[in-house]
Design a protein around this motif. Structure first.
Motif, PDB file in Angstrom:
ATOM      1  N   HIS A  38       0.834  -1.204   0.000  1.00 35.98           N
ATOM      2  CA  HIS A  38       0.000   0.000   0.000  1.00 35.98           C
ATOM      3  C   HIS A  38       0.865   1.249   0.000  1.00 35.98           C
ATOM      4  O   HIS A  38       1.864   1.328   0.716  1.00 35.98           O
ATOM      5  CB  HIS A  38      -0.921  -0.001   1.225  1.00 35.98           C
ATOM      6  CG  HIS A  38      -2.105   0.897   1.084  1.00 35.98           C
ATOM      7  ND1 HIS A  38      -3.319   0.474   0.583  1.00 35.98           N
ATOM      8  CD2 HIS A  38      -2.268   2.214   1.349  1.00 35.98           C
ATOM      9  CE1 HIS A  38      -4.177   1.486   0.562  1.00 35.98           C
ATOM     10  NE2 HIS A  38      -3.551   2.552   1.032  1.00 35.98           N
ATOM     11  N   THR A  39       0.456   2.235  -0.815  1.00 36.08           N
ATOM     12  CA  THR A  39       1.135   3.529  -0.871  1.00 36.08           C
ATOM     13  C   THR A  39       0.369   4.541  -0.024  1.00 36.08           C
ATOM     14  O   THR A  39      -0.820   4.784  -0.254  1.00 36.08           O
ATOM     15  CB  THR A  39       1.221   4.046  -2.322  1.00 36.08           C
ATOM     16  OG1 THR A  39       2.001   3.128  -3.096  1.00 36.08           O
ATOM     17  CG2 THR A  39       1.861   5.422  -2.368  1.00 36.08           C
ATOM     18  N   ILE A  40       1.059   5.122   0.951  1.00 33.65           N
ATOM     19  CA  ILE A  40       0.483   6.143   1.820  1.00 33.65           C
ATOM     20  C   ILE A  40       1.298   7.414   1.631  1.00 33.65           C
ATOM     21  O   ILE A  40       2.531   7.378   1.690  1.00 33.65           O
ATOM     22  CB  ILE A  40       0.514   5.709   3.297  1.00 33.65           C
ATOM     23  CG1 ILE A  40      -0.148   4.334   3.478  1.00 33.65           C
ATOM     24  CG2 ILE A  40      -0.163   6.744   4.185  1.00 33.65           C
ATOM     25  CD1 ILE A  40       0.080   3.725   4.849  1.00 33.65           C
ATOM     26  N   ILE A  41       0.612   8.526   1.402  1.00 34.79           N
ATOM     27  CA  ILE A  41       1.275   9.814   1.192  1.00 34.79           C
ATOM     28  C   ILE A  41       0.832  10.769   2.288  1.00 34.79           C
ATOM     29  O   ILE A  41      -0.371  10.947   2.517  1.00 34.79           O
ATOM     30  CB  ILE A  41       0.909  10.410  -0.178  1.00 34.79           C
ATOM     31  CG1 ILE A  41       1.231   9.426  -1.303  1.00 34.79           C
ATOM     32  CG2 ILE A  41       1.634  11.739  -0.397  1.00 34.79           C
ATOM     33  CD1 ILE A  41       0.599   9.789  -2.631  1.00 34.79           C
ATOM     34  N   PHE A  42       1.793  11.351   2.976  1.00 36.83           N
ATOM     35  CA  PHE A  42       1.496  12.374   3.975  1.00 36.83           C
ATOM     36  C   PHE A  42       1.749  13.750   3.373  1.00 36.83           C
ATOM     37  O   PHE A  42       2.878  14.095   3.024  1.00 36.83           O
ATOM     38  CB  PHE A  42       2.351  12.174   5.224  1.00 36.83           C
ATOM     39  CG  PHE A  42       1.959  10.972   6.029  1.00 36.83           C
ATOM     40  CD1 PHE A  42       0.863  11.012   6.877  1.00 36.83           C
ATOM     41  CD2 PHE A  42       2.669   9.793   5.918  1.00 36.83           C
ATOM     42  CE1 PHE A  42       0.487   9.902   7.610  1.00 36.83           C
ATOM     43  CE2 PHE A  42       2.307   8.669   6.657  1.00 36.83           C
ATOM     44  CZ  PHE A  42       1.209   8.731   7.505  1.00 36.83           C
ATOM     45  N   ASP A  43       0.693  14.503   3.227  1.00 38.89           N
ATOM     46  CA  ASP A  43       0.690  15.881   2.764  1.00 38.89           C
ATOM     47  C   ASP A  43       1.055  16.022   1.282  1.00 38.89           C
ATOM     48  O   ASP A  43       1.697  15.168   0.677  1.00 38.89           O
ATOM     49  CB  ASP A  43       1.548  16.779   3.643  1.00 38.89           C
ATOM     50  CG  ASP A  43       0.803  17.192   4.917  1.00 38.89           C
ATOM     51  OD1 ASP A  43      -0.439  17.177   4.926  1.00 38.89           O
ATOM     52  OD2 ASP A  43       1.466  17.535   5.918  1.00 38.89           O
ATOM     53  N   ALA A  44       0.570  17.144   0.737  1.00 39.28           N
ATOM     54  CA  ALA A  44       0.678  17.397  -0.697  1.00 39.28           C
ATOM     55  C   ALA A  44       1.332  18.740  -0.961  1.00 39.28           C
ATOM     56  O   ALA A  44       0.861  19.543  -1.763  1.00 39.28           O
ATOM     57  CB  ALA A  44      -0.712  17.345  -1.336  1.00 39.28           C
TER      58      ALA A  44
END
Length: 274
Positions: A38-44
């Protein structure tokens, strides 16, 4: 089974594209976590642009974007997140501070509306699913990936996250302002025993008094909290735009001398937890 962290943007407040910020990086907040498949991204922040190009190269079609909050430096890279323009992509977008304020979908649409941006959110072809919750809630992203959250002390609200996977835990704790001499119990409860804590270290203790009310903390407070909570590693993060490479190198040396568990986050730095 893998649990990996990569920093794509480590700067706070505003991007700093200059020769004096190359060593640590000038892009604003964006951290990628790979937990299992799973790919989890914190903030953009602006760092998500380069991450997006990388995800396209790897043909990653699904992921979760967990937003701490929606101040500019944490979302202004989102309109340049290239996978969001692909119809065969699906991203869950989580936020814990807007459930009573119109929701995260509305906030992201607003920043891409006229007169602020030429391309509206609806031009993005991916399936972008908004998930609003209340900071303090817990949920799962997959059967083996547990997310715990906590509210942070920041103007307009912000959310800290803890990801638990494979017997390991990492926490993303930015943006938050501490009260000197009063450790934040919300943060201590969230980070207890974590293997990695990424913490808002915008200021030094000496700089902090001039910025009370701005919503940020210090690397020394990060050390204090992590020591109290039995954390293995602290990643000093959200660097002030005025903290150029020479300043950051001196800060890094001081932090290592104070506590061997502290390191300074740099763009493209990788940390393997599993």
């Amino acid at each position: 089974m893998s649990f990996k962290v990569k920093f794509w943007g480590v700067r706070g407040s505003i991007a700093t594209p200059s020769s004096r910020h190359i060593g640590f990086g000038g892009n604003t907040s964006c951290v990628e976590v790979k937990a299992g498949g799973h790919t989890i991204i914190f903030d953009a922040g602006t760092g998500i642009r380069n991450l997006g190009h990388w995800l396209l190269k790897r043909n990653i079609k699904r992921g979760s974007l967990l937003l701490s909050h929606t101040h500019w430096d944490h979302i202004n890279g989102f309109p340049f997140f290239s996978p969001a323009f692909k119809a065969d992509r699906h991203f869950l977008i989580h936020a814990g501070h807007l459930i009573d304020k119109g929701g995260i979908g509305s906030a992201l649409a607003s920043q891409m509306a006229q007169p602020f941006f030429p391309v509206p959110l609806e031009k993005m072809g991916a399936n972008l699913e908004s998930v609003d919750f209340r900071a303090g809630d817990s949920f799962s992203l997959a059967p083996q990936i547990r997310i715990r959250t906590a509210p942070l002390n920041h103007p307009g609200g912000a959310t800290a996250y803890r990801v638990e996977f494979g017997g390991k835990a990492m926490c993303y704790v930015t943006d938050t302002e501490h009260v000197p001499g009063r450790p934040d119990q919300n943060i201590l409860g969230l980070i207890e025993g974590a293997d990695l804590v990424i913490y808002d270290s915008t200021y030094t203790d000496a700089e902090f008094p001039a910025h009370v009310g701005w919503g940020h903390s210090t690397w020394q407070e990060g050390v204090r909290l992590c020591r109290m909570a039995g954390v293995r590693t602290l990643a000093i993060f959200h660097h002030d735009p005025d903290h150029e490479d020479l300043f950051m190198e001196a800060l890094e040396a001081e932090a290592r001398q104070l506590w061997s568990g502290a390191l300074v986050a740099r763009e493209n730095m990788r940390i393997n937890l599993l």
